[in-house]
Design a protein around this motif. Structure first.
Motif, PDB file in Angstrom:
ATOM      1  N   ALA A  54      43.793  31.332  32.228  1.00 44.21           N
ATOM      2  CA  ALA A  54      45.104  31.539  33.323  1.00 44.21           C
ATOM      3  C   ALA A  54      44.851  32.418  34.517  1.00 44.21           C
ATOM      4  CB  ALA A  54      46.058  32.099  32.238  1.00 44.21           C
ATOM      5  N   GLN A  55      45.463  31.936  35.521  1.00 42.79           N
ATOM      6  CA  GLN A  55      45.420  32.630  36.845  1.00 42.79           C
ATOM      7  C   GLN A  55      46.604  33.678  36.869  1.00 42.79           C
ATOM      8  OE1 GLN A  55      42.877  31.603  39.007  1.00 42.79           O
ATOM      9  NE2 GLN A  55      42.317  30.671  36.961  1.00 42.79           N
ATOM     10  N   VAL A  56      45.913  34.918  36.861  1.00 44.68           N
ATOM     11  CA  VAL A  56      46.992  35.936  36.887  1.00 44.68           C
ATOM     12  C   VAL A  56      46.695  36.719  38.450  1.00 44.68           C
ATOM     13  CG1 VAL A  56      47.566  38.314  35.851  1.00 44.68           C
ATOM     14  CG2 VAL A  56      46.440  36.345  34.305  1.00 44.68           C
ATOM     15  N   TYR A  57      47.994  36.776  39.192  1.00 42.60           N
ATOM     16  CA  TYR A  57      48.187  37.268  40.302  1.00 42.60           C
ATOM     17  C   TYR A  57      48.451  38.918  40.141  1.00 42.60           C
ATOM     18  CZ  TYR A  57      47.157  32.620  41.809  1.00 42.60           C
ATOM     19  OH  TYR A  57      46.674  31.561  42.093  1.00 42.60           O
ATOM     20  N   GLY A  58      48.037  39.706  40.838  1.00 39.80           N
ATOM     21  CA  GLY A  58      48.314  41.232  40.856  1.00 39.80           C
ATOM     22  C   GLY A  58      49.662  41.445  41.540  1.00 39.80           C
ATOM     23  N   SER A  59      50.029  42.656  41.225  1.00 36.28           N
ATOM     24  CA  SER A  59      51.168  43.263  41.408  1.00 36.28           C
ATOM     25  C   SER A  59      50.952  44.197  42.752  1.00 36.28           C
ATOM     26  CB  SER A  59      51.785  44.207  40.388  1.00 36.28           C
ATOM     27  OG  SER A  59      52.997  44.832  40.890  1.00 36.28           O
ATOM     28  N   THR A  60      51.808  43.650  43.784  1.00 35.56           N
ATOM     29  CA  THR A  60      51.571  44.592  44.889  1.00 35.56           C
ATOM     30  C   THR A  60      51.792  45.964  45.021  1.00 35.56           C
ATOM     31  OG1 THR A  60      52.239  42.565  46.262  1.00 35.56           O
ATOM     32  CG2 THR A  60      52.176  44.298  47.526  1.00 35.56           C
ATOM     33  N   LEU A  94      49.022  48.755  45.709  1.00 29.42           N
ATOM     34  CA  LEU A  94      49.342  49.828  46.564  1.00 29.42           C
ATOM     35  C   LEU A  94      49.076  51.175  46.043  1.00 29.42           C
ATOM     36  CD1 LEU A  94      52.292  48.534  48.543  1.00 29.42           C
ATOM     37  CD2 LEU A  94      50.206  48.732  49.648  1.00 29.42           C
ATOM     38  N   ALA A  95      49.521  51.190  44.858  1.00 30.27           N
ATOM     39  CA  ALA A  95      49.453  52.756  44.124  1.00 30.27           C
ATOM     40  C   ALA A  95      48.028  53.057  43.974  1.00 30.27           C
ATOM     41  CB  ALA A  95      50.056  52.656  42.851  1.00 30.27           C
ATOM     42  N   TRP A  96      47.230  52.077  43.406  1.00 29.89           N
ATOM     43  CA  TRP A  96      45.945  52.399  43.317  1.00 29.89           C
ATOM     44  C   TRP A  96      44.958  52.644  44.497  1.00 29.89           C
ATOM     45  CZ3 TRP A  96      45.354  47.896  39.510  1.00 29.89           C
ATOM     46  CH2 TRP A  96      44.891  46.752  40.139  1.00 29.89           C
ATOM     47  N   THR A  97      45.488  52.270  45.452  1.00 25.81           N
ATOM     48  CA  THR A  97      44.972  52.334  46.872  1.00 25.81           C
ATOM     49  C   THR A  97      45.383  53.707  47.431  1.00 25.81           C
ATOM     50  OG1 THR A  97      44.741  49.978  47.181  1.00 25.81           O
ATOM     51  CG2 THR A  97      44.573  51.324  49.309  1.00 25.81           C
ATOM     52  N   ILE A  98      46.604  53.852  47.537  1.00 24.38           N
ATOM     53  CA  ILE A  98      46.964  55.060  48.124  1.00 24.38           C
ATOM     54  C   ILE A  98      46.748  56.383  47.772  1.00 24.38           C
ATOM     55  CG2 ILE A  98      49.288  55.889  48.883  1.00 24.38           C
ATOM     56  CD1 ILE A  98      50.276  53.660  49.495  1.00 24.38           C
TER      57      ILE A  98
END
Length: 119
Positions: free
Chosen positions: A29-35, A39-43
């Motif tokens: 199954a192709q799962v797309y991430g939550s923006t 953003l949270a795990w980048t910021i």
């Protein structure tokens, strides 16, 4: 302890999600991430690094700008190719390969300032 936890979790994931013969012709199954999560795990790590940088810079600034005590023994250490030279400017003494620290009273220790240079 940390090794055991990581190894246990890795073993569980490898065994739980291993490739099975029945699933070999099927595409996962192709799962797309939550923006928001991305953003949270980048910021958040960026903010942590910035806070640590600012705290470190503040401490370094405070240490470098600290006033030198009048009674401090100043020593200049000069690193030559195969030996060290220690100069005591106030005492007019120069030694080679030996740093001599005068004994002081434990109740009122004498501060020392060591400046390091290389030649």
């Amino acid at each position: 302890m940390i090794f055991l936890v990581v190894f246990s979790l890795l073993s569980y994931v490898v065994m739980r999600f291993r490739n099975r013969v029945a699933d070999s012709n099927r595409e996962p199954a192709q799962v797309y991430g939550s923006t928001q999560i991305e953003l949270a795990w980048t910021i958040i790590p960026i903010l942590i690094v910035v806070v640590l940088f600012l705290a470190t810079a503040r401490v370094i600034h405070a240490i470098q700008d600290a006033p030198k005590p009048e009674e401090a023994v100043e020593v200049t250490a000069i690193g030559h190719q195969f030996w060290w030279e220690f100069r005591y400017p106030r005492l007019g003494i120069v030694t080679a390969n030996e740093l001599h620290v005068p004994v002081s009273d434990p109740a009122h220790p004498t501060p020392h300032i060591l400046e390091i240079a290389f030649r």
